[in-house]
Motif scaffolding. Structure first.
Motif, PDB file in Angstrom:
ATOM      1  N   ASP A   9      26.842  29.958 111.712  1.00 62.53           N
ATOM      2  CA  ASP A   9      26.284  30.766 112.078  1.00 62.53           C
ATOM      3  C   ASP A   9      25.259  31.667 111.457  1.00 62.53           C
ATOM      4  N   GLY A  10      23.948  31.925 111.880  1.00 57.47           N
ATOM      5  CA  GLY A  10      22.444  32.187 111.022  1.00 57.47           C
ATOM      6  C   GLY A  10      21.561  31.645 110.625  1.00 57.47           C
ATOM      7  N   THR A  11      22.099  30.720 110.441  1.00 55.83           N
ATOM      8  CA  THR A  11      21.834  29.107 110.014  1.00 55.83           C
ATOM      9  C   THR A  11      20.413  28.248 111.134  1.00 55.83           C
ATOM     10  N   ASP A 212      22.397  30.495 104.470  1.00 55.40           N
ATOM     11  CA  ASP A 212      21.494  32.111 105.419  1.00 55.40           C
ATOM     12  C   ASP A 212      22.134  33.143 104.065  1.00 55.40           C
ATOM     13  N   SER A 213      23.911  33.007 104.243  1.00 58.87           N
ATOM     14  CA  SER A 213      24.589  33.642 103.357  1.00 58.87           C
ATOM     15  C   SER A 213      25.413  33.641 102.298  1.00 58.87           C
ATOM     16  N   ASP A 216      27.572  30.894 101.148  1.00 59.92           N
ATOM     17  CA  ASP A 216      26.646  29.726 101.474  1.00 59.92           C
ATOM     18  C   ASP A 216      26.267  29.037  99.634  1.00 59.92           C
ATOM     19  N   ILE A 217      26.010  29.425  99.084  1.00 60.55           N
ATOM     20  CA  ILE A 217      25.697  29.896  98.049  1.00 60.55           C
ATOM     21  C   ILE A 217      26.287  28.541  96.501  1.00 60.55           C
ATOM     22  N   PRO A 218      28.203  28.598  96.999  1.00 63.28           N
ATOM     23  CA  PRO A 218      28.444  27.464  96.690  1.00 63.28           C
ATOM     24  C   PRO A 218      27.988  25.949  96.735  1.00 63.28           C
ATOM     25  N   LEU A 219      27.626  25.692  98.121  1.00 60.01           N
ATOM     26  CA  LEU A 219      26.878  24.811  98.587  1.00 60.01           C
ATOM     27  C   LEU A 219      25.285  24.396  98.576  1.00 60.01           C
ATOM     28  N   LEU A 220      25.277  25.211  98.233  1.00 63.66           N
ATOM     29  CA  LEU A 220      23.735  25.743  97.260  1.00 63.66           C
ATOM     30  C   LEU A 220      23.110  25.096  96.144  1.00 63.66           C
ATOM     31  N   GLU A 221      24.006  25.447  95.202  1.00 56.84           N
ATOM     32  CA  GLU A 221      24.207  25.239  94.321  1.00 56.84           C
ATOM     33  C   GLU A 221      24.669  23.921  93.700  1.00 56.84           C
ATOM     34  N   GLN A 222      25.918  23.031  94.976  1.00 55.41           N
ATOM     35  CA  GLN A 222      26.275  21.499  94.948  1.00 55.41           C
ATOM     36  C   GLN A 222      25.251  20.859  94.471  1.00 55.41           C
ATOM     37  N   TYR A 227      18.527  24.512 100.178  1.00 56.02           N
ATOM     38  CA  TYR A 227      17.204  25.725 100.949  1.00 56.02           C
ATOM     39  C   TYR A 227      17.774  26.942 101.597  1.00 56.02           C
ATOM     40  N   ALA A 228      17.609  27.983 101.900  1.00 50.69           N
ATOM     41  CA  ALA A 228      17.722  29.239 102.116  1.00 50.69           C
ATOM     42  C   ALA A 228      16.452  29.199 103.538  1.00 50.69           C
ATOM     43  N   ILE A 229      17.539  29.948 104.958  1.00 49.50           N
ATOM     44  CA  ILE A 229      17.323  29.978 105.853  1.00 49.50           C
ATOM     45  C   ILE A 229      16.250  31.428 105.392  1.00 49.50           C
TER      46      ILE A 229
END
Length: 255
Positions: A9-11, A212-213, A216-222, A227-229
């Motif tokens: 959702d949102g991505t 996008d939210s 999601d930060i723990p996923l992006l840090e992994q 990438y962020a929307i």
């Protein structure tokens, strides 16, 4: 082989619609021999309807913000559950908090919605009808995730902070746009991704993630290739290595 892990959702999903160019890009990604993973705060029950609706090819689903993990056929690979007493305490407390529209509990298989204040705007679950009484929900005894639906995104962020302050020894609350997702402590989209990678032979530099939210930060840090929307909050964009307008743009950059 490469692997792309995407929030839903949102991505990928905007207003209950997946853009055709994103669908085509994902199918091209898969046809090239790559893996595609959905990492979402949704329950598997909710997401499966969208996978079927769009014939969306996935290799794994990380649902409930990392609390439940399934392979592409829907086989459960891992499950985590909240401390029952803590979960029930939080649900009782929601009746004392302003701007709470409803809450949804997930027992690992099914979701149940309870309306808290019908006068608060419902953004996440406007068409989801209650199927159990609140007494029955509080007697379930098993909760994989709680989702508190708020009328305002700022209030959702504030509520997540309050819940983490008072109950943070056993749970983690993630602000997720208009809702607060509550999962067992130590569970996140990042921990769910860790589990998925034990099944995959993809090299670290061939793993991509997008969200996008805040949840999601723990996923992006992994992952290195994060990438962020472009519509994501500034705090989320700061964590990501790049910002893109869509999943199709990410895939075009990395095919």
């Amino acid at each position: 082989m490469k692997l792309l892990a995407s929030d839903f959702d949102g991505t990928l999903n905007y207003g209950d619609t997946i853009m055709e160019e994103d669908l085509e890009a994902i199918k091209a990604w898969k046809e090239a021999g790559n893996e595609f993973v959905i990492v979402t705060g949704r329950s598997y029950e909710s997401l499966k309807k969208q996978l079927d609706r769009y014939d969306l090819p996935v290799d794994y689903v990380v649902s409930n913000n990392g609390g439940m993990i399934y392979d592409g056929s829907g086989k459960e690979l891992m499950a985590n559950y909240l401390d029952t007493i803590t979960a029930v305490d939080i649900l009782y407390a929601m009746h004392e908090i302003s701007d709470v529209a409803s809450y949804v509990v997930n027992d690992g298989k099914q979701r149940y919605r309870i309306v808290v204040d019908p006068n608060v705007s419902e953004h996440r679950y406007p068409s989801m009808q209650p199927t159990l009484s609140e007494e029955e929900v509080l007697d379930l005894g098993q909760y994989a995730q709680l989702v508190i639906s708020m009328g305002n995104q700022t209030y959702a962020l504030e509520l997540a902070n309050q819940i983490n302050h008072f109950f943070g020894s056993t749970i983690t609350a993630y602000p997720n746009n208009f809702v607060v997702d509550i999962v067992p402590k130590g569970v996140s989209k990042g921990s769910g991704m860790d589990f998925v990678l034990t099944y995959s032979s993809v090299d670290d530099d061939s793993i991509y993630a997008i969200g996008d939210s805040y949840n999601d930060i723990p996923l992006l840090e992994q992952v290195e290739n994060s990438y962020a929307i472009a519509t994501a909050p500034e705090e989320v964009q700061e964590v990501a290595s790049e910002t893109v307008s869509s999943i199709s743009e990410l895939i075009q950059k990395n095919m």
